[in-house]
Design a protein around this motif. Structure first.
Motif, mmCIF file in Angstrom:
data_model
loop_
_atom_site.group_PDB
_atom_site.id
_atom_site.type_symbol
_atom_site.label_atom_id
_atom_site.label_comp_id
_atom_site.label_asym_id
_atom_site.label_seq_id
_atom_site.Cartn_x
_atom_site.Cartn_y
_atom_site.Cartn_z
ATOM 1 N N HIS A 41 2.420 -3.949 2.916
ATOM 2 C CA HIS A 41 1.899 -4.597 1.576
ATOM 3 C C HIS A 41 0.488 -4.727 1.802
ATOM 4 C CE1 HIS A 41 3.138 -7.971 3.937
ATOM 5 N NE2 HIS A 41 2.361 -8.782 3.030
ATOM 6 N N ARG A 42 -0.103 -4.946 2.751
ATOM 7 C CA ARG A 42 -1.660 -5.060 2.939
ATOM 8 C C ARG A 42 -2.480 -3.600 3.166
ATOM 9 N NH1 ARG A 42 -1.448 -10.131 1.597
ATOM 10 N NH2 ARG A 42 -0.070 -11.569 2.887
ATOM 11 N N GLY A 43 -1.626 -2.704 3.254
ATOM 12 C CA GLY A 43 -2.428 -1.365 3.430
ATOM 13 C C GLY A 43 -2.907 -0.910 2.145
ATOM 14 N N LYS A 44 -3.937 0.266 2.194
ATOM 15 C CA LYS A 44 -4.670 0.646 1.099
ATOM 16 C C LYS A 44 -3.846 1.354 -0.039
ATOM 17 C CE LYS A 44 -7.200 4.766 2.299
ATOM 18 N NZ LYS A 44 -6.133 5.237 3.352
ATOM 19 N N GLU A 45 -2.766 1.860 0.720
ATOM 20 C CA GLU A 45 -1.856 2.672 -0.373
ATOM 21 C C GLU A 45 -0.997 1.662 -1.043
ATOM 22 O OE1 GLU A 45 -1.780 3.037 3.013
ATOM 23 O OE2 GLU A 45 -2.034 5.196 3.692
ATOM 24 N N PHE A 46 -0.279 0.779 -0.757
ATOM 25 C CA PHE A 46 0.547 -0.097 -1.292
ATOM 26 C C PHE A 46 -0.406 -0.914 -2.332
ATOM 27 C CE2 PHE A 46 2.736 -3.775 -2.938
ATOM 28 C CZ PHE A 46 3.592 -3.181 -3.629
ATOM 29 N N VAL A 47 -1.509 -1.303 -1.993
ATOM 30 C CA VAL A 47 -2.377 -2.171 -2.589
ATOM 31 C C VAL A 47 -3.009 -1.490 -3.902
ATOM 32 C CG1 VAL A 47 -4.891 -3.072 -2.568
ATOM 33 C CG2 VAL A 47 -3.151 -3.738 -0.549
ATOM 34 N N SER A 48 -3.151 -0.287 -3.612
ATOM 35 C CA SER A 48 -3.454 0.654 -4.772
ATOM 36 C C SER A 48 -2.558 0.812 -5.850
ATOM 37 C CB SER A 48 -3.979 2.257 -4.466
ATOM 38 O OG SER A 48 -2.787 2.939 -4.053
ATOM 39 N N VAL A 49 -1.200 0.978 -5.297
ATOM 40 C CA VAL A 49 -0.069 0.939 -6.457
ATOM 41 C C VAL A 49 0.060 -0.163 -7.039
ATOM 42 C CG1 VAL A 49 2.527 1.036 -6.000
ATOM 43 C CG2 VAL A 49 1.453 2.731 -4.843
ATOM 44 N N ALA A 50 0.052 -1.593 -6.478
ATOM 45 C CA ALA A 50 0.221 -2.811 -7.059
ATOM 46 C C ALA A 50 -1.142 -2.947 -8.198
ATOM 47 C CB ALA A 50 0.197 -3.975 -6.267
ATOM 48 N N ALA A 51 -2.189 -2.319 -7.694
ATOM 49 C CA ALA A 51 -3.459 -2.745 -8.386
ATOM 50 C C ALA A 51 -3.217 -1.724 -9.777
ATOM 51 C CB ALA A 51 -4.563 -2.420 -7.883
ATOM 52 N N MET A 235 0.518 -11.759 -3.459
ATOM 53 C CA MET A 235 1.065 -11.340 -2.226
ATOM 54 C C MET A 235 0.819 -12.481 -1.131
ATOM 55 S SD MET A 235 -0.185 -7.384 -1.977
ATOM 56 C CE MET A 235 -0.078 -6.018 -3.066
ATOM 57 N N LEU A 236 1.238 -13.536 -1.591
ATOM 58 C CA LEU A 236 1.213 -14.837 -0.618
ATOM 59 C C LEU A 236 2.197 -14.610 0.364
ATOM 60 C CD1 LEU A 236 -0.471 -17.255 -1.018
ATOM 61 C CD2 LEU A 236 1.394 -18.480 -2.174
ATOM 62 N N ASN A 237 3.074 -13.859 0.024
ATOM 63 C CA ASN A 237 4.094 -13.531 1.140
ATOM 64 C C ASN A 237 4.483 -11.966 0.884
ATOM 65 O OD1 ASN A 237 5.830 -14.074 -1.297
ATOM 66 N ND2 ASN A 237 7.697 -14.430 -0.015
ATOM 67 N N THR A 238 5.380 -11.217 1.566
ATOM 68 C CA THR A 238 5.626 -9.842 1.481
ATOM 69 C C THR A 238 6.402 -9.681 -0.033
ATOM 70 O OG1 THR A 238 6.315 -9.953 3.719
ATOM 71 C CG2 THR A 238 6.522 -8.017 2.395
ATOM 72 N N PRO A 239 5.693 -8.980 -0.948
ATOM 73 C CA PRO A 239 6.408 -8.521 -2.379
ATOM 74 C C PRO A 239 7.223 -7.732 -2.245
ATOM 75 C CG PRO A 239 3.776 -7.691 -2.058
ATOM 76 C CD PRO A 239 4.341 -8.438 -0.716
ATOM 77 N N PRO A 240 8.187 -7.650 -3.383
ATOM 78 C CA PRO A 240 9.236 -6.651 -3.397
ATOM 79 C C PRO A 240 8.600 -5.060 -3.742
ATOM 80 C CG PRO A 240 9.306 -7.950 -5.519
ATOM 81 C CD PRO A 240 7.893 -8.266 -4.408
ATOM 82 N N THR A 241 8.111 -4.549 -2.756
ATOM 83 C CA THR A 241 6.976 -3.488 -2.671
ATOM 84 C C THR A 241 7.692 -2.341 -3.407
ATOM 85 O OG1 THR A 241 7.693 -2.668 -0.508
ATOM 86 C CG2 THR A 241 5.714 -3.930 -0.830
ATOM 87 N N TYR A 242 8.929 -2.039 -3.184
ATOM 88 C CA TYR A 242 9.464 -0.824 -4.123
ATOM 89 C C TYR A 242 9.637 -1.198 -5.309
ATOM 90 C CZ TYR A 242 11.737 3.869 -4.332
ATOM 91 O OH TYR A 242 11.896 4.906 -4.578
ATOM 92 N N ALA A 243 10.151 -2.301 -5.617
ATOM 93 C CA ALA A 243 10.409 -2.436 -7.139
ATOM 94 C C ALA A 243 9.047 -2.650 -7.979
ATOM 95 C CB ALA A 243 10.922 -3.943 -7.175
#
Ligand code: PLP
Length: 360
Positions: A41-51, A235-243
């Protein structure tokens, strides 16, 4: 394989185009060689998805810049407690409007943190209406006013936004978010579990005005502190990345349909034709007053409840599933969220007419 029209209240249908895209990207997201599910969840791929998901939902709802958009966990039910933890801000009472089963649960948890003033309730009318605003007993020093714009079980919906003046307005939008445009600036906080109109279960959208956060009850866990979550981009803790990824795909799908104005036109039309079919028959009945009927959840009862089982099994055979009403009310309920195609509603209406013809 043929997909059914699934009238579940939640987790509910997702747009087929979204499921197909998720399928295509499942093993190898955008050439990264792994699934988005397997990425940090800290990688640039997922961070871009969340943003991008945040940007898209801001655009869809027209969220003003002085509001935080959070993707949290624990479902809408967790918000029943985190709202008083965050929004009491030194006050000891909050106003609640009770129009159904979810509001009742919100009140029950809020009572652990503050004095709940039941400012209006339709319980004596079996939650069949929305109490007129001029009957509400609001307190001017309440920390906030909480209401449920759409009660998912009773099928009762506000088609107006209460004006609570300077008292922050808090809304559980779980089952009607994204069904139409709303003016976010009228609210202090909007929250919604994802599994009705946003995406799969596991993520909860919270939109909160930034001047209201940061003053929590002392025992509040960090992950329940809106200010800390906002600071950490949820992202204080691991977020539900897939959701979150799936919600992002749904936001793009809603944009592609023409945004919330287009969704409102379709949703209003879908609901109108189903209520008309119910009202025109003496075989089916909807118990909610006309001005407060939900566009999203349409409960109806058969004149003869002994036919319920046969109605449901025939519906299932016709590819129309999960029509049984909530266990607390019985009868039927058709949930017709954004992802329910209009053809699904047409097919239901046709089946209902056919069933009536054979049994009336
Ligand atoms: C479904 C629903 C909830 C509960 O959501 P969870 O994610 O299961 O906690 C709360 N409020 C409303 C209006 C709902 O429709």
């Amino acid at each position: 394989m043929s997909r059914v029209y699934n009238f579940s209240a939640g987790p509910a249908m997702l747009p087929e185009a979204v499921l197909k895209q998720a399928q295509e990207e499942l093993l190898d997201w955008h050439g990264a060689g792994s699934s988005i599910m397997e990425m940090s969840h800290r990688g640039k791929e997922f961070v871009s998805v969340a943003a991008e998901a945040e940007q898209d939902v801001r655009e869809l709802l027209g969220v003003p810049n002085n509001y935080k958009v959070l993707f949290l966990q624990g479902g809408a039910s967790t918000q029943f407690a985190t709202i008083p933890m965050n929004l009491l801000r030194g006050k000891t009472t909050a106003d609640y409007i009770l129009t159904g089963a979810w509001g009742k649960k919100a009140i029950s948890d809020a009572k652990k943190y503050c004095t709940v003033n039941l400012a209006a309730s339709s319980e004596s009318n079996k939650f069949g209406n929305i109490p007129a605003f001029d009957t509400w007993a609001l307190h001017k020093d309440a920390a906030y006013v909480h209401y449920t714009p759409n009660e998912t079980i009773g099928g009762v919906e506000f088609h107006w936004v209460p004006d609570t003046g300077d008292v922050p307005l808090v809304a559980d939008y779980s089952s009607t978010i994204l069904s139409r445009p709303i003016d976010v600036s009228r609210f202090a906080l909007i929250y919604a579990g994802a599994q009705k109109n946003i995406g799969p279960a596991g993520v909860t959208l919270v939109i909160v005005r930034d001047d209201l956060i940061g003053d929590v009850l002392p025992m509040t866990p960090s992950v329940y502190d809106y200010a800390k979550q906002a600071e950490a981009d949820s992202m204080l803790n691991t977020p539900p990345t897939y959701a979150i990824y799936m919600a992002g795909l749904v936001f793009k799908w809603v944009k592609a349909q023409g945004g919330l104005t287009a969704m409102a036109t379709i949703n209003e039309r879908k609901a109108k034709k189903l209520y008309e079919a119910i009202d025109e028959s003496s075989f089916y009945r909807n118990p909610v007053e006309k001005a407060s009927r939900s566009w999203m959840n349409v409960p109806f009862i058969l004149a003869n409840p002994e036919l319920d089982k046969e109605f449901l099994s025939g519906a299932k055979a016709a590819g129309l599933t999960t029509l049984e009403g909530h266990r607390s009310v019985g009868g039927m309920r058709a949930s017709i969220y954004n992802a329910m195609p209009e053809e699904g509603v047409d097919a239901l209406i046709e089946y209902m007419a056919e069933f009536e013809k054979c049994h009336a």
